[in-house]
Design an enzyme around this catalytic site. Structure first.
Site, PDB file in Angstrom:
ATOM      1  N   GLY A  40      -2.679   3.377 -70.779  1.00 26.51           N
ATOM      2  CA  GLY A  40      -1.684   2.305 -70.662  1.00 26.51           C
ATOM      3  C   GLY A  40      -0.744   2.384 -71.862  1.00 26.51           C
ATOM      4  N   TYR A 153     -15.233  11.651 -60.519  1.00 27.17           N
ATOM      5  CA  TYR A 153     -14.376  10.468 -60.403  1.00 27.17           C
ATOM      6  C   TYR A 153     -14.750   9.674 -59.150  1.00 27.17           C
ATOM      7  CZ  TYR A 153     -10.195   7.611 -59.983  1.00 27.17           C
ATOM      8  OH  TYR A 153      -9.334   6.556 -59.850  1.00 27.17           O
TER       9      TYR A 153
END
Ligand code: UDP
Length: 340
Positions: A40, A153
């Site tokens: 982020g 994942y």
């Protein structure tokens, strides 16, 4: 006026989290955002930092003390913090597994203490290599072997889903699972592999677009604002609790067709007259083998299409922004941004 709610958005400085925070604030809510800024960025929330109802905490999602303090104040938690992007997942599989599993467990534990509703963002990757299209929420999944870390994942996100559903079944914690299909839009970075920001930036720089494999693999892209609207309706609907929902668009396009579309739209936005991409010899596209792009033995999904009927029938949600609108928004965003 509706009563103000406090939302905790994990991954709140990420691409999706920042759009969600913005929409929740616009509806008059309070937003607590937590993000460790690993993928982020403060740039994503710069315009929100001075908002009186926005509070940003820089911390890792596994920090139980911080999470506890934030969960105490929240009416709803939207859990987006996760390892993102194929590039990072292949490079740091351990980080992926730990962030996704331990991070989600920390969020669910904190939520349970205050019995706070949690929407867990999962991924269409969990369908793996299944070719029973379109994917329905209760379909079987087919993953590759554990020796191929790209499957870590999907497997870690499946554990997150199992864990959230177990908290609901055993502890009565109100949870909702949203399986996201290729969410795209302004602020998404191409740094971690995502195709649309990469293609748009390549085209704007006048570089060839890097099409992996033969480009015949297909995807369905959903505008981030449609995804945000889905989060809001899912988090407000009592009938969504304890359920898993696909959140995606059904407009399917091959990656080669996508490259051609991006080239045509970018050339048009520069006022250039554009000609159709002409096969393998066209200098505006280069074909890159998967081995070269991702390392030896990478398996890509050939097709990924959601069956959207569950969220449509339960909640009357459908995408509103088509691929042209998505591409135009991303082109406008990058045309006005210096570098990424
Ligand atoms: N892709 C591509 N060129 C790029 C980046 C990605 O052809 O520069 C392909 C990638 O191999 C995949 C599709 O675009 O088939 C979507 O990739 P992305 O990483 O955006 O999402 P995924 O669906 O793989 O999660």
């Amino acid at each position: 006026m509706l009563e103000q709610k406090t939302y905790l958005v994990t991954g709140g400085a990420g691409f999706i989290g920042s759009h969600l925070a913005e929409a929740l604030l616009a509806q008059g809510n309070r937003v607590l955002a937590i993000d460790d800024l690993s993928t982020g960025s403060l740039d994503n929330i710069d315009h929100l930092l001075s908002h009186p109802d926005f509070c940003f905490t820089r911390a890792n999602i596994k920090d139980e003390v911080v999470l506890d303090r934030l969960a105490l104040e929240a009416n709803v938690i939207i859990h987006l913090a996760a390892a993102v992007g194929v590039n990072l997942i292949l490079k740091y599989p351990l980080h992926t597994i730990q962030t996704n599993i331990m991070g989600t467990e920390a969020v669910l534990k904190a939520a349970l203490r205050y019995r706070t509703k949690v929407l867990v963002a999962s991924t269409s990757e969990v369908y793996g290599k299944s070719n029973s299209l379109p994917f329905r929420e209760d379909d079987d999944v087919i993953l590759g072997p554990t020796s191929r870390c790209r499957w870590a994942y999907a497997a870690s996100k499946m554990v997150d889903e199992f864990m959230a559903l177990a908290y609901y079944q055993e502890q009565g914690l109100p949870i909702i699972v949203a399986r996201l299909f290729n969410i795209v839009g302004p602020r998404q970075t191409g740094r971690y592999g995502m195709v649309i920001p990469r293609f748009v930036q390549q085209a704007l720089r006048g570089e060839p677009l890097t099409v992996y494999g033969d480009g015949q693999q297909t995807r369905c892209f959903l505008h981030v604002e449609d995804a945000v609207r889905a989060f809001v309706v899912l988090s407000e609907a009592p009938e969504a609790i304890g359920e898993v929902f696909n959140v995606g668009a059904t407009e399917e396009i091959s990656i080669l067709e996508l490259a051609k579309k991006v080239i045509a739209m970018v050339e048009a936005s520069k006022g250039l007259t554009t000609s159709a991409v002409n096969g393998h010899k066209d200098p505006r596209v280069i074909f890159v083998t998967y081995d070269k792009a991702y390392g030896y033995g990478f398996e890509d999904m050939q097709k990924r299409v959601p069956d959207n009927s569950k969220i449509r029938d339960y909640l009357d949600w459908e995408p509103r922004k088509n691929l042209n609108k998505i591409l135009q928004d991303v082109i406008d965003y990058y045309a006005n941004k210096v570098v990424d």
